[in-house]
Design an enzyme around this catalytic site. Structure first.
Site, PDB file in Angstrom:
ATOM      1  N   SER A 106     112.315 149.780  -4.962  1.00  0.00           N
ATOM      2  CA  SER A 106     111.678 148.626  -5.905  1.00  0.00           C
ATOM      3  C   SER A 106     112.497 147.290  -6.252  1.00  0.00           C
ATOM      4  CB  SER A 106     112.507 149.746  -7.402  1.00  0.00           C
ATOM      5  OG  SER A 106     111.908 149.050  -8.463  1.00  0.00           O
ATOM      6  N   ASP A 252     105.439 147.350 -10.397  1.00  0.00           N
ATOM      7  CA  ASP A 252     105.387 147.991 -11.695  1.00  0.00           C
ATOM      8  C   ASP A 252     105.611 147.117 -12.921  1.00  0.00           C
ATOM      9  OD1 ASP A 252     108.235 148.579  -9.975  1.00  0.00           O
ATOM     10  OD2 ASP A 252     108.274 150.606 -10.803  1.00  0.00           O
TER      11      ASP A 252
HETATM   12 MG    MG Z   1     109.212 148.702  -9.371  1.00  0.00          MG
END
Ligand code: MG
Length: 457
Positions: A106, A252
């Site tokens: 991430s 995301d």
């Molecule tokens: Mg992420």
């Protein structure tokens, strides 16, 4: 001494070459494969898992190793290649897989990578199942397949369009297209650029893409916070566009910059999406304890209920399912719409924001200014479990007048704001979050925690 590999509910995360390597990834693949075989023992057909990765240069190495582990446990693998985390979530359900794997760390710095697991419902495993997988990994209790049962790998290059089509179903594509929005997109050379450029083109946007080579060489610190997005803000202002979007490396999370080049903060991403969804339909909202009170204000306007959960996508998604919520997510720019999937999705956030702008005819700055704002401060400091405990104990003694919630870390609610102290699931750090009616009060609470940290260190 090498730092310990972090195995949490979010999966495995570590530093490549130091505590995360191909053999760990292969064994973790074996462990996940073993877990799935035991959980789907009644299924006659060969089980399938899809595997995606973000743009880090260690991605192909880890993806190959996890794939080898899964195949050796007799699990078929569909290789999705370079994709976003939400794309992997969409593909798990689309391909009727029994699980998914996303290779990503991430927003962590480039030296990190990680292995994030998804179950057949597209969600991260709940705590009990994550613990089972960890135990299989630690005990090396693998159910390996005999030669004839080792499974194979197939490629799937359709995932971008499948994901895009799902997101387009939740908005009015023709209305958005008719506006011809001008957009700057900063994908930090992560996995977001290829699919998001295609998505914005389908929405009729004229896009200026920066940091759009999915090379894994992050042009700026990858977390989409104000200090990391100064270049994006300048380009938005100079090019006279309608809006700027910034994604984290696995896309995301989404941060928004208004048409004046003002970074408006990740908290507004969920606030704007919630405002749009609730304006169309009555229903509940789920978000974590660390998310701004703006959500309560917006929900209040529409008579909707807000369900607060522990931090973490799986906790929010779980609450959304149990309470039949129509929108949810986290204040870090992660929006979840179950019609697309139970994963935070920057494409969903982009779509709902553009839809709100298109329907109201308002500029993004106007929409932001309509939402009552608070002063929020987020800080972090290095802390192992022991230091974190000492800080929390001392804070409890200091803020005796506050209402305490220990769902996740410790949250103190005061008359003029709230303060949350929690350790990260993925890094040895403690996060301080506070929100208050004004900047001075928010700074006061951060200062108090700083003082405590100095006292107990
Ligand atoms: Mg992420």
């Amino acid at each position: 001494m090498a730092q310990e590999l972090i195995i949490s509910i979010s999966g495995v995360r570590g530093i490549i070459g130091r505590n995360l390597n191909a053999s760990i990834a292969a064994e973790y693949g074996c462990a996940f494969g073993t877990f799935l075989k035991r959980n789907f023992a009644d299924r006659k057909e060969t089980l399938t898992v899809c595997v995606g990765r973000d743009s880090r240069s260690s991605g192909p190495m880890l993806a190959s190793a996890v794939t080898a582990g899964l195949c050796s446990a007799g699990i078929k693998v569909v290789d999705l290649g370079l994709v976003t985390t939400p794309t992997t979530g969409v593909m798990v359900k689309h391909l009727d897989c029994c699980g998914g794997v996303m290779i990503t760390a991430s927003h962590n710095p480039i030296e990190y990578n990680g292995i994030k697991l998804l179950l057949d419902n597209g969600m991260a495993p709940p705590a009990d199942k994550a613990a089972q997988i960890k135990q299989i990994y630690l005990n090396k209790d693998f159910a390996l397949a005999a030669s004839k049962d080792c499974a194979d790998v197939t490629l799937n290059m359709q995932s971008y369009q499948i994901h895009i089509n799902k997101v387009l179903q939740i908005v009015d594509k023709y209305l958005i297209t008719s506006k011809g929005f001008k957009v700057v997109l900063d994908s930090v050379n992560g996995a977001g650029a290829p699919i998001t450029k295609k998505f914005l083109a389908e929405l009729g946007c004229q896009t200026i893409a920066i940091n759009d080579e999915p090379s894994g060489i992050f042009e700026h610190t990858p977390e989409p916070t104000a200090e990391n997005l100064t270049a994006l803000c300048e380009i938005v202002k100079a090019k006279n566009v309608d809006i700027g979007f910034a994604q984290d490396p696995d896309a995301d999370r989404l941060a928004i910059v208004d048409e004046k080049g003002r970074y408006i903060g990740e908290e507004y991403t969920l606030a704007l999406a919630t405002k749009y969804i609730l304006s169309k339909k009555n229903g509940s909202v789920a978000t974590n304890l660390a998310t701004s009170r703006m959500i309560d204000d917006i929900a209040g306007q529409f008579g909707s209920k807000v369900i607060r959960t522990a931090v973490g996508e799986a906790n929010v998604a779980d609450a959304m399912i149990k309470n039949n919520c129509i929108i949810g997510g986290e204040g870090n720019g992660g929006v979840i719409d179950m019609r697309v999937g139970p994963v935070r999705d920057s494409l969903v956030a982009i779509a709902l924001t553009l839809q709100l702008m298109a329907e109201t005819g308002k500029k993004i700055s106007q929409l932001v200014d309509e939402i009552p704002s608070y002063a929020m401060k987020k800080e972090k400091f290095k802390a192992d479990g022991d230091l974190a405990k000492r800080v929390i104990d001392a804070a409890k003694q200091k803020f005796v007048e506050a209402k305490i919630d220990m769902t996740d870390g410790i949250r103190f609610d005061f008359d003029d704001g709230w303060l949350l102290l929690r350790t990260s699931n993925t890094e040895p750090i403690m996060r301080i979050m506070t929100e208050a009616l004004d900047e001075t009060t928010a700074e006061k609470y951060v200062g108090e925690v700083e003082k405590i940290r100095c006292e107990v260190t």
